[in-house]
Design a protein around this motif. Sequence first.
Motif: not given
Length: 935
Positions: A376-382, A578-598
């Motif tokens: 994923g992208s790089s971000y700046h810490r808080r 299957g597919i990674r994320k189904v509409r209407g389903a709460v995801p198990h997690d926000l990801g590992t190597h590209d959080p929020w996007s994958e």
Amino acid sequence: MVSGNLFHCRKNSWPPEEYLSRTALQLFDFDSAAPPEQAWRRRLNSHANILKEFSVTFTEAIKMVRLAIRLWSYIREEASHGRKAPIDPFTRERCKPSASQGVPLGGMGSGSISRGFRGEFRQWQIIPGLCEGSPVMANQFSIFISRDGGHKNYASVLAPGQHEALGKAGDQGLSSWGWNLSGQYSTYHALFPRAWTIYDGEPDPELKISCRQISPFIPHNYKDSSLPTAVFVYTLVNTGKERAKVSLLFTWANSIGGVSHLSGDHVNEPFMTAKGNPPVTFAIAACETQNVNVTVLPCFGLSEGSGTTAKEMWNTMVKDGQFSRENFNSGPCMSSSPGETLCAAVSASAWVEPHGKCTVAFSLAWSSPKVKFLKGSSYHRRYTQFYGTSELAAKDLAHDALTNYKRWEEDIEKWQSPILNDDRLPEWYKFTLFNELYFLVAGGTVWIDSSSPATNMRNNQKQLPNVETAEMQTNGPNTVNRHATNSSCYSTAANFGLESDSKELCSYNDDDEDVGRFLYLEGVEYIMWCTYDVHFYASFALLELFPKIELSIQKEFAKAVLSEDGRKVKFLAEGNWGIRKVRGAVPHDLGTHDPWSEMNAYNIHDTSKWKDLNPKFVLQVYRDFSATGNMSFGVDVWPSVRAAMEYMEQFDRDNDGLIENDGFPDQTYDAWTVHGVSAYCGCLWLAALQAAAAMALQLGDTDFAEWCKTKYLKAKPVFESKLWNGSYFNYDSGSSSNSKSIQADQLAGQWYTASSGLPSLFDDHKIRSALQKIYDFNVMKVKGGRMGAVNGMHPNGKVDETCMQSREIWTGVTYGVAATMILAGMEEQAFTAAEGIFTAGWSEEGYGYWFQTPEAWTIDGHFRSLIYMRPLSIWGMQWALSMPKAILEAPKINVMDRIQLSPNSLRISHTNEIGVRKIATKAKCFGNSVFYCSC
């Protein structure tokens, strides 16, 4: 609420007098130097035993062999792309885990370093998702003492034990130092986020030493709590008849743990490494006062051939007690080469008069402003919002820490004192409650400034006066030292890159401060961000202490509910796709190597078919909504709440209003198969129906409130008729050998119902009967209640060994069960059950899991998954003991009685979106609301 002085008669089992002489305590009774009355304690010479990891039985291994093969293949595939799989049970760390942990350093989300109770700096988590447990032995505090007359001299590292090469002839490295502390008269006292180490007459029998470690973890302070820094305040008390010259030494190596200090390629400027990890800067500093003289040694090495060796550095301190003041004006260090370790040192010296006292303060700071995720992208810490994006911010952080630590301590004491002074509560609970918060620092947290990539941000490094710095930056064959001269605070820094009762909660509106985005790992062994089925348990801590972060996490998941990711994923348990994320389903997690996007890095099962995630989302949202009274938050997330509830309709196979499990482990117990209606998921569903109805009513969506009530009225009698057996709810409605098992977590939905101020799901006698059954069987039949609550127990009193998880004791679940007991008026059973976790995990007679509480242990004490998120649920107990005013003062009216049913109440209507819009407009809280229609 705790009734009366229920625990007043209990033994105060952890008084400081059992570890320290009264004389020492009295001598330190000023300036917070003495350890608190309530703290977790250890002698420094305590044995740090190697921890024992769980193993699966032969039967369990046979059942999981196909999964193991697919998982092994997936791990190798990820490794071929330079990535670590989120779950890897096959790879063992170089450093075997031991009972050696202590309070971690720094605030949240900026990388963390832990400090063991014997003084070693270990458990490095500077790079997101990577944890290096090995200590760096060059990172030490040491002391040098000489007295008038010269006949009493002492020199020792302030950590017990001996270096492996101690006494080796001609050694120029660490073994040449004085490792003379036995630890017999030294003790460690932990009350997160502070810790005290008391040296009661060692190494000098006539010098008492207190080292107080302070980190800026301050509830509701969203600035200081993000800072990567810590302070060490030494208080020296001379009990002798002679004046003593005392020199304290702080040494630091260019390393983030493991063998990173041997990598070479060190240069004196920021850089990006071959693997793309952003650079890191460390700064160590000491505060000079009228009585304290500070000197620095910007560079020394651990091997022969270094410009200044560790042995030469040590000998200088033994002889002079300080370094040359000329070091502030020295030129570059000698160049470094691969295999050589470069270190820096700060010394602070003072004369302590007979029966006199002196205080010396050091600080440590690190700056890794960029967070880089592999895919994923790089971000700046808080913290860069306040200190800029330069790696050189470490020196300013170190400076400010020395300036602000007293204010931090005042805020920490103000926060903790009401609980510590509550005589109704047992001692072990008070300090364990605070110490379990270690995870919010050491649990791999990431706190970023905003969603914008770091590459678009300006470098606006803050400049501060009154700092004298010796900086050392490394990345190449050359090492250069830069020095700036001013006054007051002296530091040395290293930059390098690496391969590889009731209360009120703050609510906030859209125009309030932006607190950034927050991630925390499920655990250091399960590398998935914000695992939601576990956050269900842990989130009480964030809601209590950092409610704005908690609401921001819920908003992230609310957005995710309405999204879909059609990329194909292979699920390893069955080998299906299957597919990674189904509409209407709460995801198990926000990801590992590209959080929020994958999202959904977890790929053991298809979590879009799990039965607990969506109800848990609804329950958490309603709890947060009711506790904060934040109407803007409620309006923003309401479309996702509706979508999450409507999504679950597909799992009501027989149209009885109740969801059914599908014969595989389709919930947080992901190795424990469930058939038909289950106590765990069914109870969560009933609770979610009531919570959604209550929220719909408050937001003006009356049609959906009617739909939820109708479903609830149908489902509740079905749930009770299928599962209630007269004393508890059966595990499930199937016909398997464990269908009648007593599940410790069977009332998880009732826990949230009561925590949110909603009417109980069942008659009080049923709730208390089920909880008493859990207490009598799951708790007390396992080593007399000294282990916690086992997940599954057969009604004949034998542990359910259906699978690995049924026979485990889950620490966080036990705390959650205890919270449910408190809410049901069963305080004595609650604290007895929870005390089993303390006894097995934290006490001296236990297994050594302090500051690394695992997800689970077996009845013989073998752990699974250290440093885990779920045990933060102990704050669910505190929530039950002191509910917020918004909940306690809410009208005591059954929400279901307020909902009038119409003939079409089972049909989902979207006409009342207008009602929600009216409320939102009146409250001026539309925010970014999107009204979702699942037509």
